[in-house]
Design an enzyme around this catalytic site. Structure first.
Site, short mmCIF file in Angstrom:
data_model
loop_
_atom_site.label_atom_id
_atom_site.label_comp_id
_atom_site.label_asym_id
_atom_site.label_seq_id
_atom_site.Cartn_x
_atom_site.Cartn_y
_atom_site.Cartn_z
N ASN A 95 7.93 -5.27 -0.37
CA ASN A 95 7.77 -4.09 0.46
C ASN A 95 6.28 -4.07 0.81
O ASN A 95 5.47 -3.59 0.03
CB ASN A 95 8.18 -2.82 -0.27
CG ASN A 95 8.07 -1.59 0.61
OD1 ASN A 95 7.40 -1.60 1.63
ND2 ASN A 95 8.72 -0.52 0.18
N ARG A 98 4.99 11.42 -2.19
CA ARG A 98 4.66 11.23 -0.78
C ARG A 98 5.92 11.33 0.08
O ARG A 98 6.87 10.59 -0.13
CB ARG A 98 4.04 9.83 -0.64
CG ARG A 98 3.89 9.31 0.73
CD ARG A 98 3.39 7.86 0.67
NE ARG A 98 3.33 7.32 2.00
CZ ARG A 98 3.76 6.12 2.34
NH1 ARG A 98 4.26 5.31 1.44
NH2 ARG A 98 3.68 5.71 3.57
N GLU A 125 12.39 -8.94 2.74
CA GLU A 125 11.57 -7.77 3.09
C GLU A 125 12.39 -6.51 2.83
O GLU A 125 13.56 -6.44 3.24
CB GLU A 125 11.18 -7.87 4.57
CG GLU A 125 10.41 -6.69 5.10
CD GLU A 125 10.17 -6.80 6.60
OE1 GLU A 125 10.04 -5.73 7.22
OE2 GLU A 125 10.12 -7.92 7.16
N PRO A 158 0.79 -1.22 0.00
CA PRO A 158 0.00 0.00 0.00
C PRO A 158 0.83 1.28 0.00
O PRO A 158 1.86 1.37 0.67
CB PRO A 158 -0.84 -0.10 1.28
CG PRO A 158 -0.23 -1.17 2.09
CD PRO A 158 0.53 -2.05 1.17
N ASN A 159 0.35 2.21 -0.78
CA ASN A 159 0.88 3.57 -0.90
C ASN A 159 2.24 3.67 -1.59
O ASN A 159 2.73 4.78 -1.82
CB ASN A 159 0.94 4.26 0.47
CG ASN A 159 -0.42 4.37 1.10
OD1 ASN A 159 -1.36 4.82 0.47
ND2 ASN A 159 -0.54 3.91 2.34
N HIS A 172 12.32 -1.99 2.66
CA HIS A 172 11.66 -0.72 2.99
C HIS A 172 12.54 0.42 2.49
O HIS A 172 13.77 0.33 2.54
CB HIS A 172 11.46 -0.56 4.49
CG HIS A 172 10.61 -1.63 5.07
ND1 HIS A 172 9.24 -1.63 4.94
CD2 HIS A 172 10.93 -2.75 5.76
CE1 HIS A 172 8.76 -2.70 5.53
NE2 HIS A 172 9.76 -3.41 6.02
N ALA A 231 2.71 -0.67 5.26
CA ALA A 231 2.17 -0.75 6.62
C ALA A 231 1.73 -2.16 6.99
O ALA A 231 1.70 -2.51 8.18
CB ALA A 231 1.00 0.22 6.78
N TYR A 268 10.91 8.87 1.46
CA TYR A 268 10.81 7.86 0.41
C TYR A 268 11.58 8.22 -0.86
O TYR A 268 11.69 7.38 -1.75
CB TYR A 268 9.34 7.60 0.07
CG TYR A 268 8.58 7.07 1.27
CD1 TYR A 268 8.76 5.77 1.71
CD2 TYR A 268 7.73 7.89 1.99
CE1 TYR A 268 8.09 5.29 2.82
CE2 TYR A 268 7.05 7.42 3.10
CZ TYR A 268 7.24 6.13 3.51
OH TYR A 268 6.59 5.65 4.62
N ARG A 276 12.10 5.43 12.87
CA ARG A 276 10.81 6.11 12.72
C ARG A 276 9.90 5.82 13.91
O ARG A 276 10.38 5.39 14.96
CB ARG A 276 10.18 5.67 11.40
CG ARG A 276 11.06 6.10 10.20
CD ARG A 276 10.43 5.83 8.89
NE ARG A 276 9.22 6.67 8.76
CZ ARG A 276 8.27 6.43 7.86
NH1 ARG A 276 8.38 5.41 7.03
NH2 ARG A 276 7.21 7.21 7.79
#
Length: 144
Positions: free
Chosen positions: A74, A18, A98, A10-11, A100, A77, A23, A107
């Protein structure tokens, strides 16, 4: 040639618009083009999939049983709470990495926990788009 499934959650499609400080400024489209180019240089065939929907991601992970040798994901969330994605990764028994864009450990506290990491070979975070490129190299090395 090894066939890899690369999943954006998502996103991720908003990358470049964004929170560019987190990012990066590269667009989703340009990052995907670079992923495909780097994969080709590594003699990897990569299929890229993106969805905001947890069930669609689970369905795509299931497809790894049909011809994919590894997964780069990735999960956005979903990383922090999707037991469905975690269980799908475990079920297909393919090496999974995985990734990111950001260093999730620097964060918000809720981002520090990954429920999918325990069923992945490793986690690469904090290198923006380069996290994907590092994962491709690692996958090539894992697959031999």
């Amino acid at each position: 040639m090894h066939k890899i499934l690369l999943i954006h959650g998502p996103n991720i499609c908003l990358t470049g618009r964004r929170e560019t400080g987190v990012y990066g400024a590269d667009t989703f489209e340009s990052i995907n083009e670079e992923i495909l180019s780097r994969a080709k240089a590594l003699d990897l065939e990569v299929e890229i999939f993106w969805s905001n929907h947890e069930g669609a991601i689970v369905d795509k992970i299931h497809e790894a049983l049909n011809g994919f040798e590894g997964i780069v994901i990735n999960a956005g969330a979903y990383t922090h709470y999707s037991y469905a994605i975690r269980d799908a990764i475990a079920a297909v028994e393919r090496p999974c990495i995985e990734v990111h864009f950001s260093n999730v450990h620097a964060r918000e506290e809720f981002r520090h926990k990954s429920v999918i990491a325990p069923v992945c070979k490793g986690v690469i975070c904090g290198f923006q788009k380069y996290s994907y490129f590092l994962a491709l190299q690692a996958m090539k090395d894992l697959l031999g």
